[in-house]
Design a protein around this motif. Structure first.
Motif, mmCIF file in Angstrom:
data_model
loop_
_atom_site.group_PDB
_atom_site.id
_atom_site.type_symbol
_atom_site.label_atom_id
_atom_site.label_comp_id
_atom_site.label_asym_id
_atom_site.label_seq_id
_atom_site.Cartn_x
_atom_site.Cartn_y
_atom_site.Cartn_z
ATOM 1 N N UNK A 50 0.832 -1.201 0.000
ATOM 2 C CA UNK A 50 0.000 0.000 0.000
ATOM 3 C C UNK A 50 0.867 1.252 0.000
ATOM 4 N N UNK A 51 0.313 2.333 -0.541
ATOM 5 C CA UNK A 51 1.046 3.589 -0.655
ATOM 6 C C UNK A 51 0.196 4.737 -0.110
ATOM 7 N N UNK A 52 0.896 5.755 0.370
ATOM 8 C CA UNK A 52 0.271 6.984 0.853
ATOM 9 C C UNK A 52 0.976 8.168 0.205
ATOM 10 N N UNK A 53 0.251 9.252 0.036
ATOM 11 C CA UNK A 53 0.825 10.527 -0.374
ATOM 12 C C UNK A 53 0.479 11.524 0.720
ATOM 13 N N UNK A 54 1.464 12.303 1.136
ATOM 14 C CA UNK A 54 1.236 13.315 2.163
ATOM 15 C C UNK A 54 1.768 14.644 1.655
ATOM 16 N N UNK A 55 0.902 15.659 1.720
ATOM 17 C CA UNK A 55 1.276 16.995 1.251
ATOM 18 C C UNK A 55 0.431 18.020 1.987
ATOM 19 N N UNK A 56 1.036 19.129 2.366
ATOM 20 C CA UNK A 56 0.340 20.188 3.103
ATOM 21 C C UNK A 56 -0.371 19.662 4.339
ATOM 22 N N UNK A 57 0.241 18.718 5.022
ATOM 23 C CA UNK A 57 -0.335 18.167 6.244
ATOM 24 C C UNK A 57 -1.457 17.177 6.010
ATOM 25 N N UNK A 58 -1.852 16.949 4.770
ATOM 26 C CA UNK A 58 -2.913 15.991 4.461
ATOM 27 C C UNK A 58 -2.296 14.706 3.942
ATOM 28 N N UNK A 59 -2.797 13.585 4.462
ATOM 29 C CA UNK A 59 -2.292 12.275 4.068
ATOM 30 C C UNK A 59 -3.454 11.440 3.560
ATOM 31 N N UNK A 60 -3.275 10.853 2.384
ATOM 32 C CA UNK A 60 -4.316 9.957 1.901
ATOM 33 C C UNK A 60 -3.680 8.762 1.218
ATOM 34 N N UNK A 61 -4.479 7.718 1.119
ATOM 35 C CA UNK A 61 -4.007 6.491 0.494
ATOM 36 C C UNK A 61 -4.150 5.323 1.444
ATOM 37 N N UNK A 62 -3.438 4.266 1.136
ATOM 38 C CA UNK A 62 -3.479 3.069 1.964
ATOM 39 C C UNK A 62 -4.621 2.153 1.581
ATOM 40 N N UNK A 63 -4.926 1.254 2.494
ATOM 41 C CA UNK A 63 -5.920 0.214 2.232
ATOM 42 C C UNK A 63 -7.332 0.769 2.115
ATOM 43 N N UNK A 64 -7.620 1.849 2.839
ATOM 44 C CA UNK A 64 -8.983 2.377 2.861
ATOM 45 C C UNK A 64 -8.935 3.887 3.112
ATOM 46 N N UNK A 65 -9.377 4.671 2.127
ATOM 47 C CA UNK A 65 -9.408 6.115 2.302
ATOM 48 C C UNK A 65 -10.592 6.694 1.532
ATOM 49 N N UNK A 66 -10.935 7.940 1.855
ATOM 50 C CA UNK A 66 -12.005 8.659 1.174
ATOM 51 C C UNK A 66 -11.396 9.808 0.392
ATOM 52 N N UNK A 67 -11.853 9.973 -0.848
ATOM 53 C CA UNK A 67 -11.444 11.118 -1.652
ATOM 54 C C UNK A 67 -12.652 11.532 -2.502
ATOM 55 N N UNK A 68 -13.011 12.779 -2.374
ATOM 56 C CA UNK A 68 -14.158 13.327 -3.103
ATOM 57 C C UNK A 68 -15.412 12.476 -2.920
ATOM 58 N N UNK A 69 -15.628 12.016 -1.688
ATOM 59 C CA UNK A 69 -16.819 11.233 -1.371
ATOM 60 C C UNK A 69 -16.762 9.780 -1.810
ATOM 61 N N UNK A 70 -15.668 9.342 -2.358
ATOM 62 C CA UNK A 70 -15.527 7.945 -2.786
ATOM 63 C C UNK A 70 -14.551 7.221 -1.875
ATOM 64 N N UNK A 71 -14.888 5.972 -1.579
ATOM 65 C CA UNK A 71 -13.974 5.129 -0.814
ATOM 66 C C UNK A 71 -13.065 4.404 -1.785
ATOM 67 N N UNK A 72 -11.812 4.308 -1.394
ATOM 68 C CA UNK A 72 -10.876 3.633 -2.270
ATOM 69 C C UNK A 72 -9.667 3.125 -1.534
ATOM 70 N N UNK A 73 -8.742 2.569 -2.302
ATOM 71 C CA UNK A 73 -7.463 2.135 -1.772
ATOM 72 C C UNK A 73 -6.374 2.572 -2.748
ATOM 73 N N UNK A 74 -5.166 2.693 -2.227
ATOM 74 C CA UNK A 74 -4.045 3.085 -3.062
ATOM 75 C C UNK A 74 -2.881 2.133 -2.773
ATOM 76 N N UNK A 75 -2.364 1.555 -3.840
ATOM 77 C CA UNK A 75 -1.228 0.653 -3.702
ATOM 78 C C UNK A 75 -0.226 0.949 -4.806
#
Length: 140
Positions: A49-74
């Motif tokens: 799994x992968x995460x991106x962190x910028x401007x204090x915000x971190x998203x990604x991994x096995x389970x995350x929300x972006x623009x109202x959608x649930x997803x994962x990032x690997x």
């Protein structure tokens, strides 16, 4: 006793001539990049799994929300290519289109890499200015 001593000397002599291979490079860890004084991070976990962190915000991994959608990032990495190829893949639980960021990576040292991303949906083939950054591993 002579046999044991001879065996010990033989093993000791042989090990002196064996080259222990250098540990292979691994992308796993937290990588820091600075672009126009802005700091960002890629976090590549051992489980893929992968995460991106910028401007204090971190998203990604096995389970995350972006623009109202649930997803994962690997990530997927091909160490055999030169430069290495990394795809960061975002999949959404509603089965909408998969998104991929396509990178090339050149190892500078085990803790410093040169990365370039293709913004047009195609993998870059060179490290062009404004499409590349140097990242330093800040945590394994």
């Amino acid at each position: 006793m002579k046999k044991i001593t001879s065996l010990f000397l033989l093993v000791f002599t042989l090990t002196a001539f064996i080259n222990i291979p250098e540990q292979e490079f691994s992308i796993v860890g937290t990588w820091e990049g600075i672009d126009d004084e802005e700091v960002g991070y890629f976090i590549f976990q051992e489980d893929g799994y992968a995460f991106i962190q910028r401007n204090g915000e971190k998203f990604g991994g096995k389970d995350f929300d972006i623009e109202g959608k649930k997803g994962s990032m690997y990530y997927e990495i091909d160490y055999s290519k030169d430069p290495m190829e990394i795809d960061i893949v975002m999949e959404f639980s509603d089965n909408s289109a998969q998104k991929r960021l396509l990178f090339i990576v050149k190892k500078i040292t085990n803790d410093k890499i040169h990365m370039a991303v293709g913004f047009s949906g195609e993998r870059p083939t060179t490290f062009k200015e404004n499409e590349e950054l140097i990242f330093t591993r800040v945590q394994k």
